[in-house]
Design an enzyme around this catalytic site. Structure first.
Site, PDB file in Angstrom:
ATOM      1  N   SER A  45      38.712  46.945  47.261  1.00  0.00           N
ATOM      2  CA  SER A  45      37.970  47.817  48.180  1.00  0.00           C
ATOM      3  C   SER A  45      38.441  49.264  48.038  1.00  0.00           C
ATOM      4  CB  SER A  45      38.137  47.332  49.626  1.00  0.00           C
ATOM      5  OG  SER A  45      39.501  47.152  49.944  1.00  0.00           O
ATOM      6  N   ASP A  83      44.593  42.641  44.137  1.00  0.00           N
ATOM      7  CA  ASP A  83      43.302  42.111  43.690  1.00  0.00           C
ATOM      8  C   ASP A  83      43.146  42.249  42.183  1.00  0.00           C
ATOM      9  OD1 ASP A  83      41.875  41.007  45.773  1.00  0.00           O
ATOM     10  OD2 ASP A  83      40.676  42.807  46.185  1.00  0.00           O
ATOM     11  N   GLU A 181      35.315  35.043  53.438  1.00  0.00           N
ATOM     12  CA  GLU A 181      34.618  36.260  53.855  1.00  0.00           C
ATOM     13  C   GLU A 181      33.199  35.974  54.317  1.00  0.00           C
ATOM     14  OE1 GLU A 181      35.209  39.713  51.419  1.00  0.00           O
ATOM     15  OE2 GLU A 181      33.573  40.830  52.362  1.00  0.00           O
TER      16      GLU A 181
END
Ligand code: KIV
Ligand code: NA
Length: 267
Positions: A45, A83, A181
């Site tokens: 993100s 990530d 999610e």
């Protein structure tokens, strides 16, 4: 030296206290997150939140390593997870290991996270067998936005079976935890009950074993859009806007700098 939480210690939290997780991308925020949380995620993100990219697809290994190092400088006790960016692991287990090992070796983080369930089962098992702890991520997987057709809630109605199969695959592959999610609350609860590893929810309801939010979302700093699952604990963008306007006004009216910010005559 203070011991950081290990992936095994996080896994052992299942059924005990909730696991508190946040993202961080910089050293000062990592220090704050480390003090408050169990897990600090260097999320991809970062591309949207700090670099202005339209999605996470343009995030690179170099970006993850740069921000991973910045975050690790602020970590004392939390587990740091980095990530794996889009394109760095999907091709083959060997490609995934090559890049996951770089993330661990070049940042000092102890674990990676990658998106996908059944399709990534072999890859997750390959990494874990070779010394790379893996956090899974299923449900809404933002790197797949172009096949999912948007950032929609996943696992509604018949689609729940697919998401449940993904959850099982990630656990069977040996992941130490899994991010869920944007799922209906009942599915988040169901997966949490069925799995032996902790579930970390983001928009997956209060029954998950832990929760994660994007730091800039919860601080009200990233205000471009606001998913329903975000709770704002501060409104920093608004405060920053006011501070900047005051500064501009002070410079224009010569109210800043004042005598207290100025240096005296040479003696
Ligand atoms: O990149 C990210 O910030 C994430 C979390 C929101 C789970 O993957
Ligand atoms: Na991510």
């Amino acid at each position: 030296p203070i011991q950081t939480l290990t992936p095994m210690a996080i896994q052992a939290r299942k059924g005990k206290e909730p696991i508190v997780c946040l993202t961080a991308y910089t050293t000062p925020i990592a220090r704050l997150a480390d003090a408050a949380c169990d897990v600090v995620l260097v999320g991809d993100s970062v591309g949207m939140v700090l670099h202005g990219l339209p999605s996470t697809l343009g995030v690179t290994m170099d970006m993850m390593i740069l921000h991973g190092n910045a975050v690790m400088r602020g970590i004392g006790k939390a587990l740091c997870v980095v990530d794996m960016p889009f394109g760095s692991y999907e091709e083959s287990p060997a490609q995934a290991f090559r890049n996951a090992s770089r993330l661990l070796a070049e940042t000092g983080a102890a674990a990676v996270k990658l998106e996908g369930g059944v399709s990534m089962k072999e890859t997750i098992a390959f990494l874990v067998a070779r010394g790379v702890p893996v956090m899974g991520h299923i449900g809404l997987t933002p790197q797949a936005v172009n096949v999912l057709g948007g950032y929609k809630v996943q696992g509604r109605n018949e689609d729940a079976q697919r998401v449940l199969a993904d959850a099982r695959a990630v656990e069977e592959a040996g992941a130490f935890a899994i991010v869920l999610e944007k799922l209906p609350r009942s599915l988040g609860a169901d997966i949490t009950n069925r799995l032996g590893i902790p579930t970390i929810g983001i928009g997956a309801g209060p029954e998950c074993d832990g929760q994660i939010l994007v730091i800039d979302d919860m601080l009200g700093l990233f205000a471009d859009f606001r998913p329903k699952f975000v709770k704002r604990y501060a409104n920093l963008a608004e405060q920053a806007e006011q501070a900047l306007a005051s500064y501009a006004q002070d410079v224009r009216s010569r109210a800043f700098p004042g005598p207290e910010h100025s240096f005296g005559e040479r003696t």
